[in-house]
Design an enzyme around this catalytic site. Structure first.
Site, PDB file in Angstrom:
ATOM      1  N   LEU A  50       0.849  -1.204   0.000  1.00  0.00           N
ATOM      2  CA  LEU A  50       0.000   0.000   0.000  1.00  0.00           C
ATOM      3  C   LEU A  50       0.881   1.250   0.000  1.00  0.00           C
ATOM      4  O   LEU A  50       1.885   1.302   0.701  1.00  0.00           O
ATOM      5  CB  LEU A  50      -0.881  -0.020   1.255  1.00  0.00           C
ATOM      6  CG  LEU A  50      -1.812   1.178   1.484  1.00  0.00           C
ATOM      7  CD1 LEU A  50      -2.929   1.201   0.443  1.00  0.00           C
ATOM      8  CD2 LEU A  50      -2.409   1.141   2.886  1.00  0.00           C
ATOM      9  N   HIS A 117       0.696  -5.390   1.221  1.00  0.00           N
ATOM     10  CA  HIS A 117      -0.425  -5.697   0.326  1.00  0.00           C
ATOM     11  C   HIS A 117       0.062  -6.446  -0.920  1.00  0.00           C
ATOM     12  O   HIS A 117      -0.714  -7.069  -1.650  1.00  0.00           O
ATOM     13  CB  HIS A 117      -1.143  -4.393  -0.075  1.00  0.00           C
ATOM     14  CG  HIS A 117      -2.517  -4.613  -0.641  1.00  0.00           C
ATOM     15  ND1 HIS A 117      -3.310  -3.587  -1.093  1.00  0.00           N
ATOM     16  CD2 HIS A 117      -3.234  -5.745  -0.837  1.00  0.00           C
ATOM     17  CE1 HIS A 117      -4.454  -4.080  -1.542  1.00  0.00           C
ATOM     18  NE2 HIS A 117      -4.440  -5.380  -1.400  1.00  0.00           N
ATOM     19  N   ASP A 243      15.203   6.279  12.750  1.00  0.00           N
ATOM     20  CA  ASP A 243      14.230   6.120  11.664  1.00  0.00           C
ATOM     21  C   ASP A 243      12.946   6.863  12.003  1.00  0.00           C
ATOM     22  O   ASP A 243      12.274   6.562  12.992  1.00  0.00           O
ATOM     23  CB  ASP A 243      13.941   4.629  11.444  1.00  0.00           C
ATOM     24  CG  ASP A 243      13.182   4.389  10.145  1.00  0.00           C
ATOM     25  OD1 ASP A 243      12.337   5.224   9.782  1.00  0.00           O
ATOM     26  OD2 ASP A 243      13.443   3.355   9.503  1.00  0.00           O
ATOM     27  N   ASP A 284      11.227  -2.002   7.876  1.00  0.00           N
ATOM     28  CA  ASP A 284      12.516  -2.723   7.847  1.00  0.00           C
ATOM     29  C   ASP A 284      12.453  -3.890   6.861  1.00  0.00           C
ATOM     30  O   ASP A 284      13.458  -4.269   6.258  1.00  0.00           O
ATOM     31  CB  ASP A 284      12.857  -3.312   9.225  1.00  0.00           C
ATOM     32  CG  ASP A 284      13.115  -2.249  10.287  1.00  0.00           C
ATOM     33  OD1 ASP A 284      13.455  -1.115   9.919  1.00  0.00           O
ATOM     34  OD2 ASP A 284      12.964  -2.579  11.477  1.00  0.00           O
ATOM     35  N   ASP A 299      20.510  -8.468   8.369  1.00  0.00           N
ATOM     36  CA  ASP A 299      20.277  -7.452   7.347  1.00  0.00           C
ATOM     37  C   ASP A 299      19.082  -7.888   6.487  1.00  0.00           C
ATOM     38  O   ASP A 299      19.083  -8.999   5.952  1.00  0.00           O
ATOM     39  CB  ASP A 299      21.549  -7.351   6.491  1.00  0.00           C
ATOM     40  CG  ASP A 299      21.463  -6.252   5.436  1.00  0.00           C
ATOM     41  OD1 ASP A 299      20.347  -5.782   5.147  1.00  0.00           O
ATOM     42  OD2 ASP A 299      22.527  -5.881   4.903  1.00  0.00           O
TER      43      ASP A 299
HETATM   44 CA    CA Z   1      13.368   1.044   9.561  1.00  0.00          CA
END
Ligand code: CA
Length: 316
Positions: A50, A117, A243, A284, A299
């Protein structure tokens, strides 16, 4: 003179060659450009969620992931479907793009990887055209709805003025996304997206497309109609104080009452063979924003590379 040096020179050269042959691999001699680690048999198609895009002003939605996959041999395509629309509309758009990819590459199938989505979107294609799909991988997929969508649906009931206002505001937001990503020709219907992502909308979709869904919170069937199904998910809503998105995901995570990534519960994301839960939030999972994630955990890009290798090992 040269006759005197020749034997010594030749011996030195032999010794040097021997040392180089032994030592260069140990000390990082220039690696091959493509190790083949991610070289899948069929092309990989990445499908956004989305409010998503292929790339926005040159920045990948799947941040750094297409290049990391291509680096070791994968052929990677990034789909662009409506940023906000129903699963079925997005699925039909994707199906049409897959046919183009097959025409370009000559491949007979594709490997689909969808985020958020994008999970139900790729399931739709595997449901209506399994012969074109080698595998479906759902990453943080909204496979059984999102509590956040349910709450939003409750705040803006169908057919009310507030629904119209929210729909128009979301359309304006999507217009901005499309301006930077070149997706302006794609139809947008935010309310349809909201319905698809709600628990009720997902249950309705799942009745028609039940392939590989687990009955509970475990793994589902791995192979259905010749298509391999996989999933992984994040279960840590806050992972990096730098973030900007972590605050919102952290607040939204509070409505779940179970493990979640800030937008999707761990159980909702499960599909086919569940590969694991990770210390990642919903963004993430696509290495956003700009690679800011839990630096002490795996990672996110590595997970995509490992999945490509898993598909390669399965001859997909
Ligand atoms: Ca992040």
């Amino acid at each position: 003179m040269s006759g005197f040096l020749d034997p010594l020179f030749r011996r030195s050269l032999r010794q040097l060659c021997f040392v180089l042959a032994i030592c260069l691999p140990l000390f990082g001699a220039p690696a091959q450009a493509q190790s083949g680690y991610t070289q899948t048999r069929y092309p990989i198609v990445l499908v956004h969620g989305l409010f998503g895009f292929d790339s926005f002003l040159g920045v990948d939605y799947f941040y750094g992931i297409p290049s990391a996959l291509r680096q070791d041999g994968a052929r990677v395509f990034v789909a662009q479907v409506s940023a906000a629309n129903s699963t079925e509309v997005r699925g039909e758009q994707l199906l049409s793009q897959i046919k183009n990819i097959m025409a370009i590459t000559g491949a007979s199938k594709v490997n689909l990887i969808g985020h958020s989505h994008g999970g139900p979107t790729i399931r739709y294609v595997a449901g209506v055209a399994p012969q074109l799909v080698a595998s479906v991988t759902s990453v943080g997929g909204v496979n059984k709805g999102s509590r956040v969508a349910d709450i939003l649906r409750g705040i803006v009931p169908a057919g009310t003025l507030s629904e119209t206002l929210v729909n128009n505001a979301a359309k304006a937001f999507v217009a901005l996304i499309n301006l930077g990503s070149g997706g302006t020709s794609l139809a947008q219907m935010p309310v349809a997206a909201l319905n698809s992502l709600s628990t009720a909308g997902s249950l309705d979709f799942n009745r028609r497309f039940p392939q590989a869904l687990p009955g509970d919170c475990g793994s589902g069937p791995e192979l259905v109609n010749g298509v391999r199904y996989y999933s992984w998910a994040g279960t840590q809503p806050v992972t990096n104080v730098l973030d900007i998105s972590d605050g919102a995901l952290g607040i939204m995570s509070l409505v779940f009452g179970q493990a979640n990534d800030g937008l999707v519960s761990a159980c909702s994301s499960r599909l086919g063979k569940h590969l694991g839960d990770y210390r990642q939030n919903h963004l993430d999972e696509v290495n956003q924003v700009l690679g800011l994630r839990d630096w002490f955990s795996v990672d996110p890009v590595t997970l995509y590379r490992q999945q490509a290798n898993r598909l390669k090992q399965a001859n997909l």
